[in-house]
Design an enzyme around this catalytic site. Sequence first.
Site, PDB file in Angstrom:
ATOM      1  N   GLY A 247      -9.141   5.780   1.953  1.00 41.39           N
ATOM      2  CA  GLY A 247      -9.561   6.449   3.167  1.00 41.39           C
ATOM      3  C   GLY A 247     -10.945   6.278   3.616  1.00 41.39           C
ATOM      4  O   GLY A 247     -11.971   7.057   3.885  1.00 41.39           O
ATOM      5  N   ALA A 248     -11.499   4.817   3.662  1.00 33.20           N
ATOM      6  CA  ALA A 248     -12.813   4.589   3.889  1.00 33.20           C
ATOM      7  C   ALA A 248     -13.135   4.490   5.536  1.00 33.20           C
ATOM      8  O   ALA A 248     -14.224   3.956   5.833  1.00 33.20           O
ATOM      9  CB  ALA A 248     -13.218   3.318   3.049  1.00 33.20           C
ATOM     10  N   SER A 249     -12.054   4.466   6.110  1.00 34.43           N
ATOM     11  CA  SER A 249     -12.340   4.306   7.738  1.00 34.43           C
ATOM     12  C   SER A 249     -13.402   5.492   8.233  1.00 34.43           C
ATOM     13  O   SER A 249     -13.104   6.589   7.974  1.00 34.43           O
ATOM     14  CB  SER A 249     -11.197   4.555   8.494  1.00 34.43           C
ATOM     15  OG  SER A 249     -10.105   3.518   8.399  1.00 34.43           O
TER      16      SER A 249
ATOM     17  N   ASP B 277       0.732  -1.175   0.011  1.00 32.78           N
ATOM     18  CA  ASP B 277       0.201  -0.058   0.068  1.00 32.78           C
ATOM     19  C   ASP B 277       0.875   1.187   0.012  1.00 32.78           C
ATOM     20  O   ASP B 277       1.786   1.398   1.038  1.00 32.78           O
ATOM     21  CB  ASP B 277      -0.823  -0.079   1.300  1.00 32.78           C
ATOM     22  CG  ASP B 277      -2.007   1.003   1.104  1.00 32.78           C
ATOM     23  OD1 ASP B 277      -2.628   1.636  -0.012  1.00 32.78           O
ATOM     24  OD2 ASP B 277      -2.260   1.452   2.293  1.00 32.78           O
ATOM     25  N   HIS B 278       0.489   2.130  -0.889  1.00 34.40           N
ATOM     26  CA  HIS B 278       1.283   3.447  -1.264  1.00 34.40           C
ATOM     27  C   HIS B 278       2.888   3.174  -1.108  1.00 34.40           C
ATOM     28  O   HIS B 278       3.557   3.959  -0.326  1.00 34.40           O
ATOM     29  CB  HIS B 278       0.772   4.506   0.107  1.00 34.40           C
ATOM     30  CG  HIS B 278      -0.524   5.025  -0.263  1.00 34.40           C
ATOM     31  ND1 HIS B 278      -0.997   5.875  -1.002  1.00 34.40           N
ATOM     32  CD2 HIS B 278      -1.731   4.406   0.236  1.00 34.40           C
ATOM     33  CE1 HIS B 278      -2.052   6.242  -0.971  1.00 34.40           C
ATOM     34  NE2 HIS B 278      -2.736   5.377  -0.291  1.00 34.40           N
TER      35      HIS B 278
ATOM     36  N   HIS C 191      -7.110  10.011   4.218  1.00 34.09           N
ATOM     37  CA  HIS C 191      -6.337   8.880   5.219  1.00 34.09           C
ATOM     38  C   HIS C 191      -6.718   9.384   6.509  1.00 34.09           C
ATOM     39  O   HIS C 191      -6.905  10.659   6.878  1.00 34.09           O
ATOM     40  CB  HIS C 191      -5.013   8.968   5.002  1.00 34.09           C
ATOM     41  CG  HIS C 191      -4.618   8.100   3.911  1.00 34.09           C
ATOM     42  ND1 HIS C 191      -3.587   8.821   2.823  1.00 34.09           N
ATOM     43  CD2 HIS C 191      -4.958   7.209   3.178  1.00 34.09           C
ATOM     44  CE1 HIS C 191      -3.617   7.838   1.831  1.00 34.09           C
ATOM     45  NE2 HIS C 191      -4.401   6.993   1.982  1.00 34.09           N
ATOM     46  N   GLY C 192      -6.933   8.389   7.509  1.00 36.76           N
ATOM     47  CA  GLY C 192      -7.421   8.789   8.984  1.00 36.76           C
ATOM     48  C   GLY C 192      -8.477   8.973   9.152  1.00 36.76           C
ATOM     49  O   GLY C 192      -9.381   8.625   8.381  1.00 36.76           O
TER      50      GLY C 192
END
Length: 284
Positions: free
Chosen positions: A209-211, A82-83, A180-181
Amino acid sequence: MFIISSKNMLLKAQRLGYAVPAFNIHNLETMQVVVETAAELRSPLILAGTPGTYSYAGTGNVVAIARDLAKIWDLPLAVHLDHHEDLADITRKVQAGIRSVMIDGSHSPFEENVALVKSVVELSHRYDASVEAELGRLGGVEDDLGVDAKDALYTNPEQGREFVARTGIDSLAVVIGTAHGLYAAEPKLGFAALPPISERVDVPLVLHGASKLPDSDIRRAISLGVCKVNVATELKIAFSDALKHYFEENPDANEPRHYMKPAKAAMKDVVRKVIHVCGCEGQL
């Protein structure tokens, strides 16, 4: 079972209209919980790790544990970078057994991004590893590196078409307002951007960034072409909050096998919920 590319996994999701969850792993317990829950629900699964995760845990250790868990639970696993940004680093990890790569050149000008991604595709496809790349720029913090909201850029549909055609990537990470976050306020996603991208791009789309996004937003994104949903921070928060609570109740505790149980249970609830929202239960 064994470590596989995520390509066919995502193509099936694209064809049938669900999404595959990619959970960012951080330690043995994360891997155990995510794989066990996916196996119980017969859900496809991607185990994702940032450069920081692989540095902390060791690439060889991650691959070995994933292979063992795949065998124990009779579950094909995609272990994903990832990334990642460095070709040499990606090369070492692919040669160590990784079969799913995200190369992130989104911080670079378009032509530089294309050149970098193309080189990663050429390397990865020789090992039957799939490649995801990002176009646009996501806000928030990942691996302790931040992008201000004012610097985030949505994915341009026409550039997306050119980007996919010139690089040969297997999936495209799109930017539509996620970050993100965790979100300080409820995010307002640019859903209108997804249909023009889907019309021009034939590879599966990825949502980072689905959190803590509302379930309705994730389902809507899936209905508009998203086939992979990334979740990282939500797992970390569940894990750490459960640990904190345990030690508040048991300040003298010192047995990891005891205090890890509630932490793993908290993560399991998150994994189960995400799989349900993605609509991928029973899709193995």
